[in-house]
Scaffold this active site. Structure first.
Site, PDB file in Angstrom:
ATOM      1  N   ARG A  36       0.835  -1.207   0.000  1.00 14.58           N
ATOM      2  CA  ARG A  36       0.000   0.000   0.000  1.00 14.58           C
ATOM      3  C   ARG A  36       0.874   1.263   0.000  1.00 14.58           C
ATOM      4  O   ARG A  36       0.529   2.262  -0.612  1.00 14.58           O
ATOM      5  CB  ARG A  36      -0.932   0.031   1.209  1.00 14.58           C
ATOM      6  CG  ARG A  36      -1.897  -1.132   1.270  1.00 14.58           C
ATOM      7  CD  ARG A  36      -2.994  -1.007   0.223  1.00 14.58           C
ATOM      8  NE  ARG A  36      -4.010  -1.994   0.449  1.00 14.58           N
ATOM      9  CZ  ARG A  36      -4.269  -3.015  -0.363  1.00 14.58           C
ATOM     10  NH1 ARG A  36      -3.573  -3.172  -1.460  1.00 14.58           N
ATOM     11  NH2 ARG A  36      -5.223  -3.873  -0.083  1.00 14.58           N
ATOM     12  N   LYS A  71      -6.462   1.554   1.043  1.00 12.81           N
ATOM     13  CA  LYS A  71      -7.485   0.555   0.773  1.00 12.81           C
ATOM     14  C   LYS A  71      -7.460  -0.525   1.866  1.00 12.81           C
ATOM     15  O   LYS A  71      -6.407  -1.082   2.176  1.00 12.81           O
ATOM     16  CB  LYS A  71      -7.213  -0.061  -0.601  1.00 12.81           C
ATOM     17  CG  LYS A  71      -8.190  -1.126  -1.004  1.00 12.81           C
ATOM     18  CD  LYS A  71      -7.817  -1.686  -2.366  1.00 12.81           C
ATOM     19  CE  LYS A  71      -8.675  -2.877  -2.706  1.00 12.81           C
ATOM     20  NZ  LYS A  71      -8.247  -3.505  -3.945  1.00 12.81           N
TER      21      LYS A  71
END
Length: 125
Positions: A36, A71
């Site tokens: 991420r 996310k």
């Protein structure tokens, strides 16, 4: 050649998978967060998490990016690594970050590797 780099620290597990064609892989939450960090980074920059920043802050100059939505993770603080602190770099003129560690960097790194903590920024200056 352009790339984005994301770094996070934490526990991970590694191993080989497959019966006929083997592949080596790494799993764990730290791997997912590092992914991420990479996907929320910028080409040509190293993007790190707050946890990683706390580990490297005495060695590297970092630029706070603030909290960014990840996310499936929520908001996380992120930082760009700008380079080795001038006092710890061979290739710095003393005002800008460098890229080549000097002997002081090596000495401090050895102390950290031996389990000693750096408590004050003054230890590097």
């Amino acid at each position: 050649f352009e790339l984005r780099v994301g770094i996070h620290n934490g526990p991970a597990m590694a191993g080989s998978i497959g019966k006929h064609k083997f592949a080596y892989d790494v799993w764990g939450d730290a791997v997912n967060v590092a992914s991420r960090m990479e996907s929320n980074g910028v080409t040509g920059r190293v993007n790190i998490s707050r946890d990683t920043y706390e580990v490297v802050k005495y060695f590297f100059e970092c630029e706070a990016r603030g909290k960014i939505e990840l996310k499936n993770r929520g908001e996380m603080e992120m930082y760009f690594v700008n380079g080795i602190r001038p006092a710890l770099a061979k290739d710095s003129d003393g005002t800008r970050p460098g890229h080549v560690p000097n002997s002081k960097f090596q000495e401090l790194y050895a102390r950290v590797q031996a389990g000693r903590k750096l408590r004050f920024r003054s230890e590097i200056e």
